[in-house]
Design a protein around this motif. Structure first.
Motif, PDB file in Angstrom:
ATOM      1  N   HIS A 234      -2.401  47.625  -5.999  1.00  0.00           N
ATOM      2  CA  HIS A 234      -2.447  47.614  -4.544  1.00  0.00           C
ATOM      3  C   HIS A 234      -1.052  47.834  -3.981  1.00  0.00           C
ATOM      4  N   ARG A 235      -1.005  48.120  -2.703  1.00  0.00           N
ATOM      5  CA  ARG A 235       0.282  48.317  -2.027  1.00  0.00           C
ATOM      6  C   ARG A 235       0.691  47.123  -1.183  1.00  0.00           C
ATOM      7  N   VAL A 236      -0.190  46.142  -1.050  1.00  0.00           N
ATOM      8  CA  VAL A 236       0.122  44.951  -0.256  1.00  0.00           C
ATOM      9  C   VAL A 236      -0.340  43.723  -1.030  1.00  0.00           C
ATOM     10  N   TYR A 237       0.529  42.701  -1.074  1.00  0.00           N
ATOM     11  CA  TYR A 237       0.197  41.451  -1.759  1.00  0.00           C
ATOM     12  C   TYR A 237       0.635  40.262  -0.917  1.00  0.00           C
ATOM     13  N   ASN A 238      -0.210  39.243  -0.878  1.00  0.00           N
ATOM     14  CA  ASN A 238       0.174  37.970  -0.287  1.00  0.00           C
ATOM     15  C   ASN A 238       0.968  37.159  -1.302  1.00  0.00           C
ATOM     16  N   VAL A 239       2.006  36.484  -0.818  1.00  0.00           N
ATOM     17  CA  VAL A 239       2.810  35.601  -1.657  1.00  0.00           C
ATOM     18  C   VAL A 239       2.796  34.216  -1.013  1.00  0.00           C
ATOM     19  N   GLY A 240       2.112  33.283  -1.644  1.00  0.00           N
ATOM     20  CA  GLY A 240       2.024  31.939  -1.086  1.00  0.00           C
ATOM     21  C   GLY A 240       1.437  30.990  -2.098  1.00  0.00           C
ATOM     22  N   SER A 241       0.940  29.861  -1.597  1.00  0.00           N
ATOM     23  CA  SER A 241       0.343  28.858  -2.476  1.00  0.00           C
ATOM     24  C   SER A 241      -1.147  29.064  -2.646  1.00  0.00           C
ATOM     25  N   GLY A 242      -1.765  29.797  -1.707  1.00  0.00           N
ATOM     26  CA  GLY A 242      -3.206  30.016  -1.789  1.00  0.00           C
ATOM     27  C   GLY A 242      -4.021  28.858  -1.267  1.00  0.00           C
ATOM     28  N   ARG A 243      -3.391  27.925  -0.565  1.00  0.00           N
ATOM     29  CA  ARG A 243      -4.113  26.792   0.005  1.00  0.00           C
ATOM     30  C   ARG A 243      -3.390  26.311   1.255  1.00  0.00           C
ATOM     31  N   ALA A 244      -4.125  25.584   2.094  1.00  0.00           N
ATOM     32  CA  ALA A 244      -3.529  24.981   3.281  1.00  0.00           C
ATOM     33  C   ALA A 244      -3.127  23.544   2.965  1.00  0.00           C
ATOM     34  N   THR A 245      -1.896  23.192   3.276  1.00  0.00           N
ATOM     35  CA  THR A 245      -1.386  21.850   3.020  1.00  0.00           C
ATOM     36  C   THR A 245      -1.168  21.141   4.355  1.00  0.00           C
ATOM     37  N   ARG A 246      -1.803  19.983   4.519  1.00  0.00           N
ATOM     38  CA  ARG A 246      -1.683  19.223   5.765  1.00  0.00           C
ATOM     39  C   ARG A 246      -0.317  18.541   5.853  1.00  0.00           C
ATOM     40  N   ASN A 247       0.163  18.365   7.071  1.00  0.00           N
ATOM     41  CA  ASN A 247       1.412  17.633   7.266  1.00  0.00           C
ATOM     42  C   ASN A 247       1.326  16.219   6.702  1.00  0.00           C
ATOM     43  N   ALA A 248       0.152  15.588   6.829  1.00  0.00           N
ATOM     44  CA  ALA A 248      -0.019  14.236   6.290  1.00  0.00           C
ATOM     45  C   ALA A 248       0.134  14.235   4.767  1.00  0.00           C
ATOM     46  N   GLU A 249      -0.357  15.287   4.111  1.00  0.00           N
ATOM     47  CA  GLU A 249      -0.210  15.385   2.656  1.00  0.00           C
ATOM     48  C   GLU A 249       1.261  15.508   2.277  1.00  0.00           C
ATOM     49  N   VAL A 250       2.016  16.260   3.045  1.00  0.00           N
ATOM     50  CA  VAL A 250       3.442  16.400   2.772  1.00  0.00           C
ATOM     51  C   VAL A 250       4.143  15.055   2.956  1.00  0.00           C
ATOM     52  N   ALA A 251       3.825  14.347   4.046  1.00  0.00           N
ATOM     53  CA  ALA A 251       4.448  13.051   4.290  1.00  0.00           C
ATOM     54  C   ALA A 251       4.140  12.079   3.159  1.00  0.00           C
ATOM     55  N   ASP A 252       2.896  12.084   2.683  1.00  0.00           N
ATOM     56  CA  ASP A 252       2.524  11.208   1.564  1.00  0.00           C
ATOM     57  C   ASP A 252       3.321  11.568   0.308  1.00  0.00           C
ATOM     58  N   ALA A 253       3.525  12.861   0.081  1.00  0.00           N
ATOM     59  CA  ALA A 253       4.285  13.299  -1.089  1.00  0.00           C
ATOM     60  C   ALA A 253       5.743  12.844  -0.985  1.00  0.00           C
ATOM     61  N   VAL A 254       6.326  12.939   0.205  1.00  0.00           N
ATOM     62  CA  VAL A 254       7.707  12.497   0.390  1.00  0.00           C
ATOM     63  C   VAL A 254       7.806  10.994   0.148  1.00  0.00           C
ATOM     64  N   ARG A 255       6.840  10.233   0.658  1.00  0.00           N
ATOM     65  CA  ARG A 255       6.863   8.775   0.459  1.00  0.00           C
ATOM     66  C   ARG A 255       6.616   8.409  -0.992  1.00  0.00           C
ATOM     67  N   ALA A 256       5.888   9.255  -1.730  1.00  0.00           N
ATOM     68  CA  ALA A 256       5.671   8.982  -3.152  1.00  0.00           C
ATOM     69  C   ALA A 256       6.978   9.081  -3.929  1.00  0.00           C
ATOM     70  N   VAL A 257       7.899   9.917  -3.449  1.00  0.00           N
ATOM     71  CA  VAL A 257       9.189  10.104  -4.115  1.00  0.00           C
ATOM     72  C   VAL A 257      10.250   9.194  -3.495  1.00  0.00           C
ATOM     73  N   ILE A 258      10.208   9.037  -2.165  1.00  0.00           N
ATOM     74  CA  ILE A 258      11.157   8.182  -1.444  1.00  0.00           C
ATOM     75  C   ILE A 258      10.317   7.180  -0.646  1.00  0.00           C
ATOM     76  N   PRO A 259       9.988   6.042  -1.227  1.00  0.00           N
ATOM     77  CA  PRO A 259       9.011   5.117  -0.615  1.00  0.00           C
ATOM     78  C   PRO A 259       9.372   4.649   0.790  1.00  0.00           C
ATOM     79  N   ASP A 260      10.644   4.541   1.123  1.00  0.00           N
ATOM     80  CA  ASP A 260      11.020   4.033   2.445  1.00  0.00           C
ATOM     81  C   ASP A 260      11.209   5.142   3.478  1.00  0.00           C
ATOM     82  N   ALA A 261      10.773   6.339   3.171  1.00  0.00           N
ATOM     83  CA  ALA A 261      10.904   7.449   4.125  1.00  0.00           C
ATOM     84  C   ALA A 261      10.173   7.122   5.419  1.00  0.00           C
ATOM     85  N   ASP A 262      10.857   7.283   6.530  1.00  0.00           N
ATOM     86  CA  ASP A 262      10.317   6.971   7.859  1.00  0.00           C
ATOM     87  C   ASP A 262       9.950   8.288   8.543  1.00  0.00           C
ATOM     88  N   ILE A 263       8.670   8.632   8.492  1.00  0.00           N
ATOM     89  CA  ILE A 263       8.194   9.929   8.993  1.00  0.00           C
ATOM     90  C   ILE A 263       7.195   9.689  10.116  1.00  0.00           C
TER      91      ILE A 263
END
Length: 317
Positions: free
Chosen positions: A235-264
């Protein structure tokens, strides 16, 4: 040898790293950015060569082909249309695309990859966004117009020069070498502020259930490298991404999983002024033709990014 324009930029550095990991040698152009992370410095003069030039200057660009055996180009340099003069930005963007197309023709390279963007889909109703979706000929955002224009120019040039030109519609990228306070990708601010021990606040506010296709920078670089070096593309055109939609809440949970006291701080629900459906890219084409699949889920990406920042690396101010 692969030329990466904008090779010391955000996506450029991640692409260069992936190309080096794949055994390639690279020429990286820079215009203003001068940073050189360790993986670049250790290979300078051997597998990595850095050239300062304005890619929109065709003579300067063509000169590179007289000094290096370039057989492929990844064109990432460009403007976002946010400068003080929109017409100047448009002129620079068009000149840059035409310059790399001329270079590709003169050098008779194997493949030219042009960076496009998921913004070209902004008025496409159906999700996931697929490469065969009908795009509007109108444009609302400067970068949207620039990327649509680049795709059209590349497609037309490919028909007349015999050079394979591929457009890569890149999603929302986050991670090493990105701007710490990106207004577009919320996770950049979440991680950087959490590492600094600062509260994460947004103005305007971000909503917990809003979602977008966010792709970790190392995955993005690897995807581009795979597309550039694949034996055959269908093909001449390709999408480059994760192939899924990630919610802001999921990102915040991931940050807190690594930095538990993160204030978001996020607002509950979805933005009433936002899109009615989650927006994400279909990456089936890229997977089928290159084998690409993301290696970093949200938690793994956050953990890697935090380690990178805590190791003393810094994103540009």
């Amino acid at each position: 040898m692969i030329l990466v324009t904008g090779g010391l930029g955000f996506i450029g550095l991640n692409t260069a790293r992936a190309l080096l990991d794949a055994g390639e040698t690279c020429v990286l152009t820079r215009h203003r950015t001068a940073r050189q992370p360790d993986f670049i410095r250790t290979e300078l003069g051997r597998r990595v060569f850095i050239e300062q030039l304005d890619v929109s200057d065709p003579a300067a660009l063509l000169e590179l082909g007289r000094r290096y055996p370039i057989d492929g180009i990844v064109h990432l340099a460009g403007t976002a249309g946010t400068g003080p003069d929109l017409l100047d930005d448009l002129q620079t963007g068009v000149d840059g695309v035409l310059a790399v197309l001329r270079a590709a023709r003169e050098w008779q390279i194997r493949r030219l990859s042009l960076a496009s963007s998921l913004v070209v889909y902004h008025d496409v109703a159906g999700v996931p966004w697929r490469e065969d979706a009908a795009l509007s000929t109108a444009g609302v955002y400067p970068i949207e117009v620039m990327k649509k224009n680049a795709e059209l120019l590349g497609n037309l040039a490919a028909q007349h020069t015999g050079v394979e030109v591929v457009s890569l519609r890149i999603g929302a990228i986050w991670g090493p070498f990105g701007r710490p306070d990106s207004r577009f990708v919320a996770v950049q601010r979440m991680v950087n502020a959490a590492v600094r021990g600062e509260p994460v606040r947004y103005d305007p506010p971000r909503y917990a259930e809003d979602a977008l296709d966010i792709c970790y920078a190392r995955d993005c670089g690897r995807a581009i490298a795979l597309a550039q070096t694949a034996d055959k593309l269908n093909h001449r055109v390709y999408n480059v991404g994760s192939g899924r939609a990630t919610r802001n809440a999921e990102v915040a949970d991931a940050v807190r999983a690594v930095i538990p006291d993160a204030d978001i701080e996020l607002v509950a629900g979805r933005d009433p002024q936002g899109p009615p459906a989650d927006q994400y890219l279909d990456i089936t084409r890229l997977h089928e033709d290159t084998g690409y699949l993301p290696e970093y889920d949200t938690v793994r990406g956050v953990r890697d990014y935090v380690q990178w920042l805590r190791a003393g690396e810094r994103d540009p101010a």
